[in-house]
Design an enzyme around this catalytic site. Structure first.
Site, mmCIF file in Angstrom:
data_model
loop_
_atom_site.group_PDB
_atom_site.id
_atom_site.type_symbol
_atom_site.label_atom_id
_atom_site.label_comp_id
_atom_site.label_asym_id
_atom_site.label_seq_id
_atom_site.Cartn_x
_atom_site.Cartn_y
_atom_site.Cartn_z
ATOM 1 C CD GLN A 91 -7.519 2.361 0.207
ATOM 2 O OE1 GLN A 91 -7.580 3.579 0.252
ATOM 3 N NE2 GLN A 91 -8.431 1.577 0.773
ATOM 4 C CB CYS A 135 -8.802 2.632 -2.873
ATOM 5 S SG CYS A 135 -8.701 3.433 -4.488
ATOM 6 N NE ARG A 174 -6.087 4.801 3.762
ATOM 7 C CZ ARG A 174 -5.972 5.778 2.862
ATOM 8 N NH1 ARG A 174 -6.867 5.903 1.894
ATOM 9 N NH2 ARG A 174 -4.954 6.624 2.891
ATOM 10 N NE ARG A 186 -3.267 11.124 -1.616
ATOM 11 C CZ ARG A 186 -4.484 10.584 -1.632
ATOM 12 N NH1 ARG A 186 -5.498 11.247 -2.158
ATOM 13 N NH2 ARG A 186 -4.698 9.378 -1.118
ATOM 14 C CG ASP A 197 -8.221 2.881 -8.293
ATOM 15 O OD1 ASP A 197 -9.094 3.692 -7.919
ATOM 16 O OD2 ASP A 197 -7.000 3.170 -8.297
ATOM 17 C CG HIS A 250 -2.919 4.624 -2.174
ATOM 18 N ND1 HIS A 250 -2.489 5.286 -1.021
ATOM 19 C CD2 HIS A 250 -4.261 4.890 -2.283
ATOM 20 C CE1 HIS A 250 -3.530 5.911 -0.486
ATOM 21 N NE2 HIS A 250 -4.605 5.680 -1.216
#
Ligand code: CP
Ligand code: NVA
Length: 304
Positions: A132, A257, A285, A102, A217, A129
């Site tokens: 996700q 998310c 996840r 990340r 988001d 991402h």
């Protein structure tokens, strides 16, 4: 050997199979079945940004699969003191079986993968991402069946999550309406790769009509904290509230998310309401990444 830097590293068929597998792994886990395909395998986890879901899901996945993981932050590795990414990639991948990163610049995960002898997973960059999206697609399928031909509405920033939704629209075959303020549109080159599936809007109401799912988001992503005030003004008309949800189909799902800011990009009423599946989405996840780890580790041929 395969990497997972964006959804486009897998074919549509592979992604569909991965979602089916994630649902099966979830069933097995809930039934208490012990399944340890990654016994003695190690995942290195490089985190240059904060995380709750990503770290907990990857660590739990490796433990449940019979392996282990190592948490690496720039504060206590040589990465933080400027050791080149190419050197770090060669060294770390020589000792572990799979690497998760990340970070900020997407180019960093691309360069790491180039020099890595182990599969590399993008666990969020400024541009994408993809992990996700595996969880989001699993969640949609579990609640509503196939997402093919459905209409998904993205509300808010044309950010890393939005870019991965664009990739998903192309790979999973859904229509994606993207509503952003002017100046916050997604990257035009990424949109161009999926243009048959994408429609761009500058107002939420026209985008949300007849949606099967609405997703949003945060207005300011990690690394954009100093833009928070400016973004609160720019995104003031981009909150997903019950008026927006009312424009969608009556059985439309809401996803995010997480972490979420109630009262900014989503009202508390929607986030905590009947149509929201954010807790399933977060839990998935774990299951989706188990399917991914199994897929990537199986793709590495055994030493002769
Ligand atoms: N959604 C997500 O990636 O959450 P974390 O930042 O907590 O990992
Ligand atoms: N767009 C957000 C996603 C967090 C999971 C960020 O990059 O901070």
């Amino acid at each position: 050997m395969r990497h997972f830097l964006t959804l486009k590293d897998l074919t549509s068929l592979e992604l569909e199979q991965l979602i089916t597998r994630a649902i099966e792994l979830k069933r097995m886990h809930k039934a208490g079945e012990i399944y340890q395909p990654l016994k003695n395998k190690v995942l290195a986890m490089i985190f240059e940004k904060s995380s709750t879901r990503t770290r907990v899901s990857f660590e739990s996945a490796m433990l449940q699969f019979g392996g282990g993981s190592i948490f690496l932050s720039p504060n206590d590795t040589q990465l933080g003191r400027g050791e080149p990414i190419e050197d770090s990639a060669r060294v770390i991948s020589s000792m572990v079986d799979v690497v998760m990163i990340r970070t900020f610049e997407h180019d960093k995960v691309v360069r790491f993968a180039e020099y890595s002898s182990a599969p590399v997973i993008n666990a969020l960059t400024d541009d994408y991402h993809p992990c996700q999206l595996l969880a989001d697609m699993q969640t949609y399928v579990e609640h509503r069946g196939s997402i093919k031909g459905k209409t998904v509405v993205w509300v808010g920033d044309g950010n890393n999550m939005c870019h991965s939704y664009i990739n998903a629209a192309e790979r999973f075959g859904f229509n994606l309406n993207i509503a952003t303020p002017v100046g916050y549109e997604p990257n035009a080159a990424i949109v161009a790769q999926a243009k048959a599936n994408i429609s761009l809007f500058t107002d939420v109401k026209s985008a949300a009509k007849d949606a099967d799912m609405i997703v949003t988001d945060v207005w300011a992503s990690m690394g954009q904290e100093e833009e928070q005030r400016k973004r609160e003004v720019a995104f003031a008309d981009f909150q997903v509230d019950s008026t927006v949800m009312a424009l969608a189909h009556h059985d439309a799902l809401f996803m995010h998310c997480l972490p979420a800011h109630r009262g900014e990009e989503v009202s508390a009423e929607v986030l905590d309401g009947q149509q929201s599946v954010v807790w399933d989405e977060a839990e998935n996840r774990l299951h989706a990444q188990k399917a991914l780890l199994e897929f990537l580790c199986a793709s590495v041929s055994a030493p002769q």
